[in-house]
Every structure is written in C-alpha cells, then in structure tokens.
Scaffold this motif. Structure first.
Motif, short mmCIF file in Angstrom:
data_model
loop_
_atom_site.label_atom_id
_atom_site.label_comp_id
_atom_site.label_asym_id
_atom_site.label_seq_id
_atom_site.Cartn_x
_atom_site.Cartn_y
_atom_site.Cartn_z
N ALA A 27 -50.15 -35.89 28.47
CA ALA A 27 -51.61 -36.25 28.14
C ALA A 27 -52.41 -35.30 29.13
O ALA A 27 -53.63 -35.00 28.91
N LEU A 28 -52.22 -35.24 30.46
CA LEU A 28 -52.97 -34.69 31.68
C LEU A 28 -52.84 -32.79 30.99
O LEU A 28 -53.99 -32.14 31.23
N LEU A 32 -56.19 -30.60 30.41
CA LEU A 32 -56.34 -28.96 30.85
C LEU A 32 -56.35 -27.97 29.96
O LEU A 32 -57.18 -27.21 30.14
N GLU A 33 -55.68 -28.09 28.77
CA GLU A 33 -55.82 -27.17 27.66
C GLU A 33 -57.12 -27.29 27.02
O GLU A 33 -57.85 -26.18 26.65
N ASP A 34 -57.65 -28.17 26.78
CA ASP A 34 -58.88 -28.45 26.33
C ASP A 34 -60.11 -28.05 27.22
O ASP A 34 -60.92 -27.22 26.76
N LEU A 35 -59.84 -28.34 28.51
CA LEU A 35 -60.98 -27.61 29.42
C LEU A 35 -60.94 -26.08 29.30
O LEU A 35 -62.15 -25.70 29.40
N ARG A 36 -59.94 -25.72 29.35
CA ARG A 36 -59.81 -24.17 29.18
C ARG A 36 -60.46 -23.65 28.10
O ARG A 36 -60.86 -22.39 28.00
N ALA A 66 -58.87 -28.77 39.72
CA ALA A 66 -58.06 -27.39 40.12
C ALA A 66 -57.70 -26.47 39.05
O ALA A 66 -58.09 -25.50 39.13
N GLY A 67 -57.64 -27.10 37.83
CA GLY A 67 -57.34 -26.36 36.53
C GLY A 67 -58.25 -26.12 35.54
O GLY A 67 -58.08 -25.14 34.60
N GLY A 68 -59.30 -26.77 35.51
CA GLY A 68 -60.53 -26.63 34.79
C GLY A 68 -61.60 -25.88 34.90
O GLY A 68 -61.61 -25.39 36.26
#
Length: 357
Positions: A27-28, A32-36, A66-68
């Motif tokens: 789910a995380l 993160l993929e959605d944020l990118r 950190a990833g978005g």
C-alpha cells in the motif's frame, strides 16, 4: 484492517535484490507511485487507513516525504487546508527541505526562511492533532540546524532550565550528561513510547553538535535501560557503523577486523535475541528494512550466520543500500555492492535453510 503487503517467500539463493526502504508494504509503494505521478489520493487513503497507529504513521510518513514530490504535498495542503494528514505531511516535507538546504550550502537567508516555514508547519500539524508524535519528530530533525534548539519547542518558556539537560537526578543515576533537545524527544516519546525515528533523530543531533562519542554514549545508554521498545536495541549498530565510516571509510588498515570486535557481536546478538526473535513472522513486512539490513550485516560479519539467515528470510527479496554500499566502497571492491549482498545472502541461506514446517 492490517496493512496490505506483498507476498514473497524465502528468497531464492541468487534472487536479485530489490533495493527499497519500503519492503513488502504494498500500500505504501502504491502511494509513492501515485505521488510520482503528481497525485495524492492514494497517500490520503493510506494515511486515513493508518489512523492512530503512531509507529506506522511515523514510518510511512517519513518514507512518503522522502520519496514524493514536494509540490504534490503543497497542492494537497492548499486544496484541503483543514486536513490533519495534509498538514502533517507538509510539515514533514518542509522540515526535510530545511535540513537539505543547509546541507547543500544554501545561503543563511534561505536556510532561515525554510526553517521558519517548517517550524510554522509543525505547529499547525500539532494544533490539528495534538496526540500525533510526528510534528515533534520533525522539530527534533530541525535541531540538526545551526539554531538554538529550544526555539523549536513551543513550550520552552515554561520548562525547567537548563532546557537542554536531563533532570539532575537522571544525570546522577545514568551518567547521561550530554546536552541535547531532550524536551523534544520527551514530547515524541509520550505520544509514541519508544518512537524509533525520534530516538534516531536524537542520536543524529548529538552526533552533529556534540560528536560521534556523544551519539555512541546515547545509543549505549539507551539500551542499558529497561526498554519498552526493543527495536531501539538497533541504535548501537547504527552508531558502530558511523564509527566504521570515520575510522575505515577510506579503506584504512584494519577495516575487515573492525566487525570482528566483541562489541559488535554483543550488540548484534542483543538486537536479534531481544528484538527480532520475539517478532511474529506475519509482522516482518512492516519492520524497518534499514534495521533488518544493518542487523543482517552485523550478524554475518560476526559469524552469527544462523541468526543472519533468519533475518535474510524476513527481508525477502528486499534490502537497503546501507550499510552494504559504504562498506563495499571502503574496501575498494570493484564489484557492485548488490553482487556482494546477493552472494552473502545465498551462502548464508544455503548453510542454514529454513526449519521444516
């Protein structure tokens, strides 16, 4: 509802390593993929489902920040100004940006402005959800900057002085005399007792302002107490790795022998026996992948291969670059650290296969 996870069994002998701090938290990873892609809906849903599971909220929000892309979090904050989750993530992003600005050598004016914005965002997040530890952890992160740390504590005027010292009784009893942002750590700790990130932030701040010895003293002092959060037993291994970087980061003589010291084996086995060994297997996917990577390395390096095999199985195909990458580079090896990791994992698992069901 339990967190969604990827399903991976024991890694095959030569399975390619997936470098990811997210591990099996599917789910995380989706968020993160959605944020990118410039969208925040999956992050909003994820944090909504995480709710007041403070430890999971802390770890997930750290990795999201950190990833978005920062602009996506600003858009969310602007479109949903009353959202506690949006405010919390905005404070996360701004705190990280302020520290990054300082580390990258930005001007004093830019760093000061970024720090003020971060502190204001932390206050907004705290106002919306006073029980959440994350804004206090962000304030702890901000104490890495070259400003008076008490300026990040909204309750500083009402606290006993000196602000940055433990009570005299604790100093006498435990010998922890180092100055630091103890009130901020306390605020995070009362909201999420034994907060992993809060204690790591405290260690980092001590190392920056008081030196490696102070950070190591804190780590060793902490595990000598009656811990209510056994995952904090990992802190000495991070401090030991920091010492390795200082002493052997450029391939100085004795690098290989460093990990054979009795101290390393002691803390690695303590972390395994008192933390990892007590965790049910169905909770492995939500452990810190950084913790597992550091623990697996320390156990292998000290010859505790049976224990290391259990940690490798818990990691599945995932790992973080550290500590493997820095150690590999310090030894002047030409091969990629991932090759070293895969061959080490494979040899360990072959020698110590999983027990029969």
């Amino acid at each position: 509802m339990p967190p969604q996870r990827d399903v991976h069994g024991t890694p095959d002998d030569m399975m390619t390593v997936i470098v990811s701090p997210v591990g099996a938290d599917a789910a995380l990873r989706t968020a993160l993929e959605d944020l990118r892609l410039g969208r925040y809906a999956a992050t909003r849903d994820l944090l909504g489902m995480t709710g007041r599971h403070w430890a999971l909220r802390t770890s997930r929000s750290q990795l999201l920040a950190a990833g978005g892309e920062p602009g996506v979090f600003k858009m969310w904050r602007d479109e949903e100004p009353e959202s506690p989750d949006a405010a919390m993530m905005w404070a996360r992003v701004l705190s990280r940006a302020a520290v990054d600005a300082f580390r990258s050598g930005k001007s004093e004016h830019i760093v000061s402005r970024a720090t003020r914005m971060a502190a204001q965002a932390c206050q907004r997040a705290s106002d919306l959800v006073p029980a959440c530890p994350v804004p206090w952890i962000d304030r702890l992160q901000l104490t890495q900057l070259p400003f008076r740390p008490e300026t990040f504590d909204p309750h500083a005027p009402a606290r006993p002085h000196p602000w940055d010292m433990l009570p005299a009784e604790d100093v006498r009893r435990h010998g922890m005399y180092h100055r630091g942002p103890w009130p901020l750590l306390h605020e995070a700790d009362i909201r999420d007792p034994g907060s992993r990130e809060a204690h790591h932030r405290m260690r980092q701040t001590l190392m920056i302002h008081s030196g490696l010895a102070a950070a190591m003293d804190f780590s060793f002092w902490l595990v000598s107490k009656r811990l209510f959060a056994p995952e904090l037993l990992m802190l000495p291994l991070y401090s030991i790795m920091d010492k390795y970087r200082r002493e052997h980061g450029h391939g100085q003589v004795g690098a290989l022998h460093f990990w054979q010291r009795a101290q390393v084996g002691h803390y690695a086995c303590e972390a395994y026996d008192r933390w990892f060994a007590a965790i049910p297997a169905d909770e492995y996917p939500w452990l810190s992948m950084a913790d597992l990577s550091h623990l697996a390395h320390a156990l292998v390096a000290t010859g505790e291969n049976q224990r290391a095999a259990a940690v490798f199985r818990a990691m599945g195909p995932y790992a973080t670059a550290q500590p493997w990458q820095d150690i590999n580079a310090s030894l002047g090896r030409s091969r990629d650290w991932r090759d070293w990791f895969v061959t080490t994992r494979a040899a360990t698992l072959r020698r110590h296969p999983a027990p029969a069901a």
